[in-house]
Each structure stands twice: as C-alpha cells, then as structure tokens.
Design an enzyme around this catalytic site. Sequence first.
Site, PDB file in Angstrom:
ATOM      1  N   GLY A 152     106.552  27.085   6.091  1.00 27.79           N
ATOM      2  CA  GLY A 152     106.241  28.681   5.775  1.00 27.79           C
ATOM      3  C   GLY A 152     104.915  29.019   6.606  1.00 27.79           C
ATOM      4  N   GLY A 157     100.140  26.205  22.115  1.00 23.64           N
ATOM      5  CA  GLY A 157     100.154  25.223  23.376  1.00 23.64           C
ATOM      6  C   GLY A 157     100.950  24.040  22.884  1.00 23.64           C
ATOM      7  N   ASN A 202     104.079  25.049   1.540  1.00 17.48           N
ATOM      8  CA  ASN A 202     103.365  26.460   1.622  1.00 17.48           C
ATOM      9  C   ASN A 202     104.450  27.371   1.082  1.00 17.48           C
ATOM     10  OD1 ASN A 202     101.392  28.765   2.103  1.00 17.48           O
ATOM     11  ND2 ASN A 202     102.735  28.857   3.648  1.00 17.48           N
ATOM     12  N   SER A 205      99.830  28.416  -7.312  1.00 13.30           N
ATOM     13  CA  SER A 205      99.219  29.800  -7.469  1.00 13.30           C
ATOM     14  C   SER A 205      98.719  29.923  -9.008  1.00 13.30           C
ATOM     15  CB  SER A 205     100.568  30.840  -7.614  1.00 13.30           C
ATOM     16  OG  SER A 205     100.090  31.970  -8.204  1.00 13.30           O
ATOM     17  N   TYR A 214     109.191  32.965 -10.326  1.00  7.76           N
ATOM     18  CA  TYR A 214     108.243  32.581  -9.620  1.00  7.76           C
ATOM     19  C   TYR A 214     107.089  31.796 -10.361  1.00  7.76           C
ATOM     20  CZ  TYR A 214     104.020  32.966  -6.554  1.00  7.76           C
ATOM     21  OH  TYR A 214     102.954  32.716  -5.603  1.00  7.76           O
ATOM     22  N   LYS A 254     106.230  27.886 -10.210  1.00  7.18           N
ATOM     23  CA  LYS A 254     104.753  27.559  -9.627  1.00  7.18           C
ATOM     24  C   LYS A 254     104.187  26.512 -10.751  1.00  7.18           C
ATOM     25  CE  LYS A 254     104.307  29.477  -5.749  1.00  7.18           C
ATOM     26  NZ  LYS A 254     103.885  28.524  -4.304  1.00  7.18           N
ATOM     27  N   ILE A 311      94.772  37.009  -2.422  1.00  6.15           N
ATOM     28  CA  ILE A 311      94.408  36.500  -1.195  1.00  6.15           C
ATOM     29  C   ILE A 311      94.929  37.733  -0.187  1.00  6.15           C
ATOM     30  CG2 ILE A 311      94.933  34.695   0.711  1.00  6.15           C
ATOM     31  CD1 ILE A 311      93.444  33.553  -1.991  1.00  6.15           C
TER      32      ILE A 311
END
Length: 253
Positions: free
Chosen positions: A13, A54, A90, A143, A158, A162, A191
Amino acid sequence: MRNLDNKVAIVTGGAQGIGAGIVDVLINRGAKIAIVDMQFNSAEKTSACLDQYGMNILPISEDISTSEGCLQAIENTVNHFGTVDFLINNAAPGRNRSHIGTLADADWSDHSNVVLQAVTRLTEAALPHMKKSASPAIVNISSVTAAAVAPEQCSWSYHVSKSGLNQMTRYLACLLGEHGIRVNAVAPGLIDRSEGHKLSDSEKNQHIIRSVVPLQRAGTSKEIGDIVAFLCSDEASYLTGQILIADGGMGTK
Ligand code: NAD
C-alpha cells in the site's frame, strides 16, 4: 541519515498516503523498495513512481487480498533485488462505518484478507529470505482504534482486524525471535496522509484535532515513516513485540 543502505524493504500500500510517506523516508535512508499496491495496474502511476525514485524502486501491481498476489509480490521482489530485509505491512482496504446490523460480508472479508491474512501469507513467503538477512524486521501499521471503542470513526471490521493485527504482532515476535526477526507495530492516530487528503484541511476537523490531540495538530505520513525507519534500524535492535502509539498524545486525554 543513510542508516539503511542497500537494505531491501517491501512496503504494501505504498502508492499513496502513509505508505508513500514510509517509502519516501526509507528511500532517503538508502533502502531499496518494492512497493506492492493495486494502484500500479495503472501504467501512468507506475511510471510516475519510477520517475520519482529511479532504480531503487520496484512497483509491483498485486492484490494482496489473494494468496497468489502475496506469493507473487515476494517472488518479484526477490527476483529483482535478491532478498528481503524488511516487510512493512501498511495496506488496508478503504474505511467504512458499518457496524452490527449494517456490516456486509465483504467488509469482513476485505479487512480479514488484507489486514490479517495478507500479513500471514507475506510473512510465510518472505521468511526463507528474511532468515538469511543480517537485520530482518517486520513492521505492521495498526491504528489507535485497535484499542478503542469509537463506532463513529470506523467500521467494526476495521477496529477488530487492527486489534487482531496487534495480537499477531506480539505472536509473530514470539515465534520469529529465534531467527533474529523483530516484529513491531506502529499505531497511528489522526494523520494527514498527503497533499489533497489532509484531515486538517477542514475547519471542523481542525477544531476536533485541537480538542483531542495534546500536540494540537494531525501527524504526517513522514512522521510515521520516521518511526518505521527507526524500527527497521539497528537502533531498535532489542525492540520486538511492541505497539508504538503515534497519536500526538491523544491517548492521554
Ligand atoms: P490509503 O487508503 O490512503 O492507502 C492504502 C493503500 O493500500 C492504497 O494505495 C491502496 O491501493 C492499497 N491497497 C489497499 N488494498 C490493497 C490490496 N488488497 N492489495 C494491494 N494494495 C492495496 O490508507 P492510509 O490512510 O495511508 O493508511 C495506511 C495505513 O495506516 C492503513 O493500514 C491504515 O489502517 C493505517 N492508519 C491510517 C490512519 C490515518 O489517519 N490515515 C490512522 C491510523 C491507521
């Protein structure tokens, strides 16, 4: 500071948000990175990523909710970079606010496949390579909601997934310690993911943030990246099985 020179990290992610912040920090510290993200099914997104970073980046377009996607992600990384030192779990599915009574089966399967099963599958596939690394580490992005009951913020699946990820972090730390593989988690609070996706863009959110976060602001993706880089580095060589809470002090209120 280039304290991760030539280390190979997989970041799931990592095409946007917190994952992109983690990629940025690790690259600046000298790591080579395989970013596993479904968004790289777009040629435009892939070439933008290659242009930005790159040779030290490998964008991998796989869906880690499937076991084939996880196996392929590890195989492509090893074929390209030769090894895996760090696995940064992630990715998470988009959030919804479903709870008892409104939760669809797909909410459960999305969260359990991406947050829990993918971590197991990626760890299993990366293990033979990580065992050969001089300083292997796994970092799971959890989280603060794992340890809170806040139905207005995210869905039941969720929160619960977590919480499971935190327990999986401790469990894997216990099982993999004998191979020198350290396993930790970071539990972010509020965040600001990236430009254009900032929580603090709205007046209402700024007010909420000021009232619940002692530091009076949302965190940044780079700040989460810095913690991940620390957990991967030799400075954290005696740290395993820990959940580091990065919430600007929110948990103290
Ligand atoms: P995001 O939605 O911005 O990015 C998630 C990325 O994961 C996307 O690029 C997406 O394409 C990818 N992804 C999702 N499912 C995938 C799959 N099956 N296969 C491959 N790639 C997949 O998320 P974010 O807000 O940056 O959050 C990143 C992590 O941090 C998540 O684990 C989230 O739960 C956690 N977190 C975020 C916050 C916050 O405030 N943003 C707070 C606490 C925890």
